[in-house]
Design an enzyme around this catalytic site. Sequence first.
Site, PDB file in Angstrom:
ATOM      1  N   GLN A 535      14.242 -26.558  51.423  1.00 38.36           N
ATOM      2  CA  GLN A 535      15.403 -26.863  52.250  1.00 38.36           C
ATOM      3  C   GLN A 535      15.267 -28.223  52.924  1.00 38.36           C
ATOM      4  O   GLN A 535      16.241 -28.860  53.255  1.00 38.36           O
ATOM      5  CB  GLN A 535      15.583 -25.773  53.296  1.00 38.36           C
ATOM      6  N   ASP A 660       1.846 -16.788  52.404  1.00 40.22           N
ATOM      7  CA  ASP A 660       2.170 -16.727  50.969  1.00 40.22           C
ATOM      8  C   ASP A 660       0.931 -17.039  50.128  1.00 40.22           C
ATOM      9  O   ASP A 660       1.005 -17.767  49.143  1.00 40.22           O
ATOM     10  CB  ASP A 660       3.304 -17.705  50.640  1.00 40.22           C
TER      11      ASP A 660
END
Length: 804
Positions: A535, A660
């Site tokens: 983003q 992650d």
Amino acid sequence: MHIFDVPGVCRYALGMSSGQIPDEDISASSQWSESTAARYGRLDGEEGDGAWCPITVEPDHLKEFLQIDLRSLHFITLVGTQGRHAGGMGNEFAQMYKIKYSRDGSRWISWRNRQGKQVIEGNRNTYDIALRDMQPPIIARLVRFMPVIDHSMNVCMRVELYGCEWLDGLVSYNAPAGQQMNLPAYPVYLNDSVYDGAGLGQLTDGVCGEDDFTLSHVHNGWPGYDYVGWNNDSFPGGSIEIMFEFDRIRNFTSMKVHCNNMFSRHVKAFQQVVCHFRSDSDWETTPLAFSPVEDEKNPSARFITVKLANHMASAIKCQFYFADAWMLFSEITFQSGTQCGADLVLEGSYDPTHKVDDSNTRILIGCLVAIIFILVAIIVIILWRQVWQKMLEKASRRILDDELTASLSIQSETFSYNHTSNRPGTAGEQESNSTYERIFPLGPDYQEPSRLICKLPEFAQSSEEPASKSTTQTVVQDGAPHYAEADIVNLQGVTGGNTYAIPAVTMDLLSGKDVVVEEFPRKLLTFKEKLGEGQFGEVHLCEAEGMQEFINEDYLFDVPEGQPVLVAVKMLRIKIMSRLKDPNIIRLLAVCIYSDPLCMITEYMENGDLNQFLSRHEPEGQLALLSSAPTVRSANLCYMATQIASGMKYLSSLNFVHRDLATRNCLVGKNYTIKIADFGMSRNLYSGDYYRIQGRAVLPIRWMSWESILLGKFTTASDVWAYAVTLWEILNFCKEQPYSQLTDEQVIENTGEFFRDQKRQIYLPQPVLCPDSLYKIMLNCWRRNAKERPSFQELHRALLDLQP
């Protein structure tokens, strides 16, 4: 009541491993010794001598069995077996076995798969768990595992059954034999192909047929496999009769019949059904009739619900009348009424005019009042939490506006990647109705995974202001910042532009003397390949010329002078990244901030990510010799795992949470050097590793701890969980996705088992290359209580001890 519609959700461990099934309900035909008795045949158990072992098993002569009594009818969808491990001393397992089952203990049925095969493939070693789907599922109270051998060998077994309680109460049905439909191109066989000979078959196997009945859900199923069908010409009365027998008298509320309605093939749902009820020995004189609305516009298969008006019965006989030439059913289920969760059973025969006695009425009213009070309490709590949440957010914004504005050391302001500044639909504050958020009040280390509260620069200022003057402000709900770019990436190609988690900053890292990162000439960057898009910008693989001039003395490139260097060019929180200095963490090298697009330059390892690297290699052994594939030694696997633990130890020491951690986010250099990165999530290659929750949050659920999925809690302990999954990937050479036998929904369901803590949760199995000591470490990382999991310091120390 029928509690499931799909066999895939009915896969709970029924109690062999957990001990819910008591010893007295486990028996066997024989035992080698008292220490190998039936009670030791529990999956993952090591009591006694480590398994059930019969005296002898002979080829072609099945007489030995391990029997489990479930005490009531269960719908069994999966079985698991192991051999005798006994701490490495055992060497006995069943390579093949058969299953027999019974609903009443008098009649035993041999299970066959949908192709008619009885023998089930068992184990190949003593320690791995072999899970086998029961297709078709079994409805039984008693189950026998019967080892099969084709040559003389010792056999031992540990077993588990998976499924759920069969609450339909249906023990048998009797229907006319299904028939053959002759289409111009091929015949369609509509027989009940899995009927077990004792009363149950395809109409109770949990599989609903396709809209086009010539197709099949089942692998290798022939045309018409999912349906049982009849032709009107074969039944002079224009109807077929099906008799249903139940385990006891029940109060029936409805019957659901899954019918095909492909009227272009002269197939329609039934025109009318007339049902007769028997409570004891006599049939009621007044039947119940029901006529569904005929549908000649929509050819889709559908469930038709027949209201049974609370008839009390132990048997139901239904006549289904044809509406066209053919009538096809694939599933029939029954729902029975309850009183506060218990089946309503009245003594004697049922009289439709007889009123339930006052005691039953009082119980029913009491239950309804209790339910109303509970609902009111839930509504009050929800409203209170919404008010409290808004107050918390306002307070958090005030604090952050005043104190937590991140700034670059060069310009004292954060920059944003303007490559996506005009993208529509990225509102500054987004909310989600995710099922998995707002379960408990948020504590200091809880976060909502599907919520991003962030004032993006492109929306916080007018279009006339330059992007380099913008400031990014973020809401922090816990004290731990996180390293992975997964928190701010736009998953282009993965989930269509959604965000994951909440950006954060660390006050300790932002205080003190600034670390100066030099501006790099953009003309010296040669773009080679797009790695992904976030983003706040894109991630590219580039060649950088003259990079040696921008490196500190404590960091050296293994590249000849004057040669271009492979680097990753991306946008992230630069000030925080500039302070991360560890041999096993990707290093920020330089930045480009004086012209658009704004970039930051990090290392890129020549062998790519660890997932792709290992998937191209094989362990040393015969298989590698046959395939001529490059190999990696077990010692090198341990070395790579130790480096990942070291890098995570460094991040955890700074109170960073990665969120992650996986092989896709570890890069490989020369001599098996590993550096932890963070942009695997934004690559289309790994889109299947992420799961979208209700259109917003995307989560790597197969690597996440149960509390991260269900509670939105991300801590170093949840990173420890992900590290063990990463270790499992490494030891399997990344040939298989974690929990590959489970769907995403079943993975989430399994995390619910960790939350309930009833010993029904499924763990990742021990890899073939994994020694027991290392697997024990992995299991410790997957402990339900996060405080009982080891720290990264302890993991790093333990892995160092395991290295040769």
